[in-house]
Design a protein around this motif. Structure first.
Motif, PDB file in Angstrom:
ATOM      1  N   ILE A 186       0.835  -1.199   0.000  1.00  0.00           N
ATOM      2  CA  ILE A 186       0.000   0.000   0.000  1.00  0.00           C
ATOM      3  C   ILE A 186       0.874   1.255   0.000  1.00  0.00           C
ATOM      4  CG2 ILE A 186      -1.795   1.269   1.238  1.00  0.00           C
ATOM      5  CD1 ILE A 186      -2.693  -1.422   0.038  1.00  0.00           C
ATOM      6  N   VAL A 187       0.450   2.251  -0.768  1.00  0.00           N
ATOM      7  CA  VAL A 187       1.137   3.539  -0.804  1.00  0.00           C
ATOM      8  C   VAL A 187       0.328   4.540   0.017  1.00  0.00           C
ATOM      9  CG1 VAL A 187       2.098   5.368  -2.240  1.00  0.00           C
ATOM     10  CG2 VAL A 187       1.991   3.025  -3.125  1.00  0.00           C
ATOM     11  N   LEU A 188       0.950   5.077   1.063  1.00  0.00           N
ATOM     12  CA  LEU A 188       0.328   6.109   1.894  1.00  0.00           C
ATOM     13  C   LEU A 188       0.932   7.459   1.536  1.00  0.00           C
ATOM     14  CD1 LEU A 188       0.422   4.373   5.412  1.00  0.00           C
ATOM     15  CD2 LEU A 188      -1.414   4.315   3.701  1.00  0.00           C
ATOM     16  N   GLY A 189       0.104   8.495   1.575  1.00  0.00           N
ATOM     17  CA  GLY A 189       0.578   9.847   1.321  1.00  0.00           C
ATOM     18  C   GLY A 189       0.330  10.729   2.523  1.00  0.00           C
ATOM     19  N   LEU A 190       1.346  11.489   2.914  1.00  0.00           N
ATOM     20  CA  LEU A 190       1.216  12.452   4.010  1.00  0.00           C
ATOM     21  C   LEU A 190       1.024  13.838   3.409  1.00  0.00           C
ATOM     22  CD1 LEU A 190       2.676   9.939   5.283  1.00  0.00           C
ATOM     23  CD2 LEU A 190       3.698  11.540   6.909  1.00  0.00           C
ATOM     24  N   ALA A 191       0.019  14.543   3.891  1.00  0.00           N
ATOM     25  CA  ALA A 191      -0.344  15.832   3.313  1.00  0.00           C
ATOM     26  C   ALA A 191       0.800  16.831   3.400  1.00  0.00           C
ATOM     27  CB  ALA A 191      -1.577  16.388   4.011  1.00  0.00           C
ATOM     28  N   SER A 192       0.960  17.620   2.347  1.00  0.00           N
ATOM     29  CA  SER A 192       1.892  18.741   2.374  1.00  0.00           C
ATOM     30  C   SER A 192       1.194  19.964   2.950  1.00  0.00           C
ATOM     31  CB  SER A 192       2.410  19.046   0.961  1.00  0.00           C
ATOM     32  OG  SER A 192       1.374  19.591   0.159  1.00  0.00           O
ATOM     33  N   SER A 193       1.978  20.959   3.308  1.00  0.00           N
ATOM     34  CA  SER A 193       1.420  22.215   3.822  1.00  0.00           C
ATOM     35  C   SER A 193       1.228  23.233   2.706  1.00  0.00           C
ATOM     36  CB  SER A 193       2.350  22.796   4.894  1.00  0.00           C
ATOM     37  OG  SER A 193       3.663  22.959   4.391  1.00  0.00           O
ATOM     38  N   GLY A 194       1.613  22.866   1.496  1.00  0.00           N
ATOM     39  CA  GLY A 194       1.519  23.777   0.361  1.00  0.00           C
ATOM     40  C   GLY A 194       2.571  23.416  -0.660  1.00  0.00           C
ATOM     41  N   VAL A 195       3.140  24.430  -1.312  1.00  0.00           N
ATOM     42  CA  VAL A 195       4.110  24.180  -2.380  1.00  0.00           C
ATOM     43  C   VAL A 195       5.439  23.673  -1.814  1.00  0.00           C
ATOM     44  CG1 VAL A 195       5.244  25.232  -4.388  1.00  0.00           C
ATOM     45  CG2 VAL A 195       2.972  25.991  -3.716  1.00  0.00           C
TER      46      VAL A 195
END
Length: 361
Positions: A186-195
């Protein structure tokens, strides 16, 4: 023998040449408490010596491998300079280095910075180094030293550049990525804060083409100025990812920097393996939709230039996915299940579907 006094430079000659030693000393005095606040086991984070020491044994390592990184902030600095807002670029600097350490399984231990300018402006420089210290605090590493270089003629008025250097350690046998990555993971993604800190040459061109000022309301977030919105600092994922790594829930990680999703994830994949991502599975900051629509950037170019809302990727076994998501969420991260690992004999290693849900053009 002549009794004439030889021609010698006056006490202020170096200042007349454009280098203010007193300003440099004032900056060092101002940042000493900031550095001291980043002290951790193994380092005292004191400034002023010719070098810094770190005691790996005191930090709890038995058979460590050292891992080092270096990076900068890029042309995001131009926005900070034009907006006269230097508070967060130091955090960016630390983030770009320590996020690269953690993807190899290494705990960041110490950090050094390089600040170069034409004429030292102490107030602005202190803001920058305060940001560096805050980034080190967030990452749990010690700010042990650095270099402030005042170089008249090398930089325009008000301009400066930054570079950072981080050292971490990981016990032998615990390095990432693991060799056990396989189809079905499984590929998990952690949210970015922006650019974050990549793609800003394009961002600045878009702002210029639209004739926008950095003090104007951000088109994608009118509650902030455009400058403040674009200068949102890069997220530091170290503490959350260390928890997940120590639980043995992670096989690999990729820091999504220059090259975006398409070029960073393949750096941790074995031969013959790819990933399929569903872009509709995460909520991206509105800045990405604005960038895509403003410049007509196609989805493929977006995904190889920007993080598009995912600042860090983790690959986990299916049986470990819920455990990893619980740990990361408890540590304050927004986590999305964004894709799956699959065999890939040829073609691009990352297949990205439903991009229009995230950055409609």
């Amino acid at each position: 023998m002549s009794d004439q006094t030889p021609n010698t430079p006056s006490r202020g000659a170096y200042a007349e040449a454009g280098v203010d030693i007193d300003a440099g000393n004032a900056l060092v005095d101002a940042i000493k408490p900031l550095a001291k606040a980043t002290a951790r086991i193994g380092a005292d984070a004191g400034l002023g010596g010719f070098g810094a020491l770190f005691d790996l044994k005191a930090a709890g390592f038995q058979d460590p491998i050292l891992v080092s990184t270096t990076d900068g902030v890029g042309t995001k600095l131009k926005i900070a300079i034009e907006a006269n807002d230097h508070r967060h670029v130091g955090i960016d600097l630390v983030a770009m280095c320590v996020n690269d350490l953690i993807v190899q399984g290494a705990e960041p231990l110490l950090f050094l910075d390089y600040f170069a300018t034409g004429k030292l402006e102490v107030a602005a420089a202190k803001q920058v180094i305060a940001g560096v210290a805050e980034g080190c605090r967030q990452a749990g590493c010690a700010l042990v030293g650095g270099e402030t270089a005042e170089m008249p003629g090398m930089y325009g008025k008000g301009d400066y550049d930054l570079a950072g250097f981080a050292v971490g350690a990981v016990e032998r046998g615990k390095l990432l990525p693991k060799e056990s990555i396989e189809p079905g993971d499984i590929v998990l993604g952690l949210a970015s804060s922006g650019v974050h800190s990549n793609g800003f040459s394009l961002v600045r061109k878009i702002v210029s083409d639209l004739k926008l000022g950095y003090d104007a309301p951000a088109p994608f977030d009118p509650s902030k100025s455009l400058g403040a919105a674009l200068l949102t600092p890069t997220r530091i994922y170290v503490r959350a990812m260390l928890e997940a790594i120590r639980s043995d829930a992670v096989k690999a990680m990729a820091h999504i920097t220059g090259g975006g999703l398409l070029e960073n994830i393949p750096r941790v994949l074995p031969k013959g393996i790819g990933v399929r991502l569903d872009a509709s599975s995460w909520a991206a900051p509105s800045v990405f939709g604005w960038l895509a629509a403003s410049a007509g950037i196609d989805p493929h170019e977006m995904a190889r230039t920007f993080n598009c809302g995912i600042g860090m990727v983790a690959i986990v076994a299916p049986a470990q996915a819920e455990k990893a998501m619980e740990i990361l969420t408890r540590c304050g991260e927004k986590v999305f299940r964004i894709g799956v690992v699959e065999p890939r004999a040829s073609g691009e290693a990352v297949v990205l579907e439903r991009c229009g849900k995230v950055w409609p053009v």
